[in-house]
Design an enzyme around this catalytic site. Structure first.
Site, PDB file in Angstrom:
ATOM      1  CD  GLN A  24      18.866   1.508 -38.423  1.00  0.00           C
ATOM      2  OE1 GLN A  24      19.835   2.091 -37.944  1.00  0.00           O
ATOM      3  NE2 GLN A  24      18.961   0.292 -38.939  1.00  0.00           N
ATOM      4  CB  CYS A  75      17.747  -7.308 -45.962  1.00  0.00           C
ATOM      5  SG  CYS A  75      17.608  -6.435 -44.442  1.00  0.00           S
ATOM      6  CB  SER A  82      16.469  -4.432 -32.958  1.00  0.00           C
ATOM      7  OG  SER A  82      17.335  -5.515 -33.140  1.00  0.00           O
ATOM      8  CB  ALA A  83      19.457  -5.721 -28.122  1.00  0.00           C
TER       9      ALA A  83
HETATM   10  C1  LIG Z   1      14.284  -0.092 -39.494  1.00  0.00           C
HETATM   11  C2  LIG Z   1      14.498  -1.540 -39.190  1.00  0.00           C
HETATM   12  N1  LIG Z   1      13.460  -2.292 -38.784  1.00  0.00           N
HETATM   13  C3  LIG Z   1      13.592  -3.590 -38.481  1.00  0.00           C
HETATM   14  C4  LIG Z   1      14.809  -4.229 -38.576  1.00  0.00           C
HETATM   15  C5  LIG Z   1      14.929  -5.671 -38.219  1.00  0.00           C
HETATM   16  O1  LIG Z   1      15.507  -5.824 -36.948  1.00  0.00           O
HETATM   17  P1  LIG Z   1      16.141  -7.220 -36.465  1.00  0.00           P
HETATM   18  O2  LIG Z   1      17.417  -7.380 -37.218  1.00  0.00           O
HETATM   19  O3  LIG Z   1      16.363  -7.063 -34.994  1.00  0.00           O
HETATM   20  O4  LIG Z   1      15.123  -8.276 -36.749  1.00  0.00           O
HETATM   21  C6  LIG Z   1      15.928  -3.493 -39.006  1.00  0.00           C
HETATM   22  C7  LIG Z   1      17.246  -4.151 -39.191  1.00  0.00           C
HETATM   23  O5  LIG Z   1      17.958  -3.920 -40.147  1.00  0.00           O
HETATM   24  C8  LIG Z   1      15.773  -2.108 -39.308  1.00  0.00           C
HETATM   25  O6  LIG Z   1      16.798  -1.369 -39.719  1.00  0.00           O
END
Ligand SMILES: Cc1ncc(COP(=O)(O)O)c(C=O)c1O
Length: 389
Positions: free
Chosen positions: A181, A327, A201-202
């Site tokens: 984030q 999620c 994460s891109a």
């Molecule tokens: C703090 C955090 N970690 C990990 C993830 C997972 O990332 P990705 O969607 O690229 O797998 C997210 C996505 O919501 C996130 O907000």
């Protein structure tokens, strides 16, 4: 009806420059970067340039400390499982916090269930902060990893990772942070925050979905999760997602250019939305830290109404927000993050998260302030949770 997107912590639209940069790598420049021929070497060069852009954004000393992955989830799993497997002779104890993303929490719980690790879940205070002293106290002989997120995806609280990293360094324990984030949103120097591994994460900063990276400081040992052709110096096998990686590199470059002005602009919108909503809606409160928080995160809880009902009603009027994390939305369980900051269930169920992005403007704040208070009033009038009924 104008659609207003206020869920940038869920995902972001690609930056137009990112789309443009990726385009040639689907057809004209389709080579496999592991191939020795010219098309392959062109692709390898593009990957090297993307790695350098990301290294620059994060103040990484050696670009090959960056390992490309499929996203934040894979990066988190690699850091956690990879460290445990690599250091199993040293110990099996992991320290994390109660408010991590499920990519971290479920990886830890998996290891516990398999009997492979013992995990300490540190509490947080009512603003969502981990106390570095608690980290210090929890480290023992068998501790192999401390993993504490940089900023929380639901309430936006930014953790004192530099302090936590310094403690880990002194105690010679590997330190990982989930910075999904924060990367691209606030300045980060991996040198200054004293961490050994960092996940990103891109798609959280205007790059494509399905690509991310794990920074692994030189000398830090991890076992790979993917075994195969030995790509990424053996740390992550699998043919590289060249177009995605090029997009990630471009997103890093654009973030560097836009960050200062976006931090200023978005934190103003954040503050006026939090103030406006908590003033206009009785029995509502801001969640997260008042100042140590992501510039784009305005999260609140509204008593006597369900977050999901507010979301659906706002969506009918063109506003896209979130209740807790993407999620957990859709499940009726209150968010583990809100319960960890000690909110009672009935308040935690009324959570809303607005996360700003580069396309938002102040008129969007005004629109939410116009739409949400009457929605709450209407829902409360019908709600069995309402104190008046
Ligand atoms: C703090 C955090 N970690 C990990 C993830 C997972 O990332 P990705 O969607 O690229 O797998 C997210 C996505 O919501 C996130 O907000």
């Amino acid at each position: 009806m104008e659609r207003i997107y206020l869920d940038h912590a869920g995902t972001t639209p690609m930056h137009p420059k990112v789309m443009e940069a990726m385009q040639p790598y689907f057809r004209e420049k389709f080579g496999n970067p592991s191939s020795l021929h010219t098309p392959g070497q062109e692709a390898a060069q593009a990957v090297a340039e993307a790695r350098a852009s990301l290294a620059e954004l994060l103040d990484v000393a050696y670009p090959d400390e960056i390992v490309f992955t499929s996203g934040g989830t894979e990066s988190d799993n690699t850091a956690i499982l990879g460290t445990l497997f690599a250091l199993k002779k040293k110990g099996n104890h992991i320290i994390t916090s109660a408010i991590e993303h499920h990519a971290v929490l479920h990886a830890c719980q998996f290891l516990e269930k398999q009997g492979l690790a013992k995990v300490t879940y540190l509490p947080v205070d009512s603003t969502g902060l981990v106390d570095p002293e608690d980290v210090k106290k929890a480290i023992g002989e068998k501790t192999v990893l401390v993993t504490i997120m940089h900023a929380n995806n639901e309430i936006g609280t930014i953790q004192p990772v530099a302090e936590i990293g310094a403690i880990c360094r002194e105690r010679k324990v590997a330190c990982h942070t989930d910075a999904v984030q924060t990367v691209g949103h606030i300045p980060i120097s991996v040198q200054k925050i004293n961490i050994d591994m960092l996940s990103l994460s891109a798609h959280k900063f205007y790059g494509p979905r399905g690509v991310g990276a794990l920074y692994v400081r030189k000398g830090v040992r991890i076992s790979p999760l993917m075994h195969g052709g030995g790509q990424e110096k053996g740390k992550r096998s699998g043919t590289l997602n060249v177009a995605g990686i090029v997009g990630l590199g471009e997103a890093a470059q654009q973030a560097a250019l836009e960050m200062d002005s976006e931090v200023r602009r978005q934190s103003e919108m954040r503050d006026s939305l939090i103030k406006g909503l908590t003033e206009a809606i009785p029995d509502s409160l801001m969640t997260g830290h008042p100042t140590q928080r992501l510039p784009n995160n305005a999260s609140i809880c509204v008593r006597y109404v369900e977050g999901e009902s507010m979301l659906l009603n706002m969506d009918l009027q063109g506003i896209a927000a979130s209740s807790g994390s993407a999620c957990t939305s859709g499940s009726l369980e209150a968010s583990h993050v809100l319960l960890a900051i000690n909110l009672p269930h009935e308040i935690a169920h009324g959570s809303l998260r607005f996360t700003f992005g580069r396309d938002n403007k102040t008129a969007h704040v005004s629109r939410v302030l116009e739409v949400l208070p009457p929605v709450v009033e209407r829902l409360r009038a019908m709600s069995p949770l309402n104190k008046q009924t």
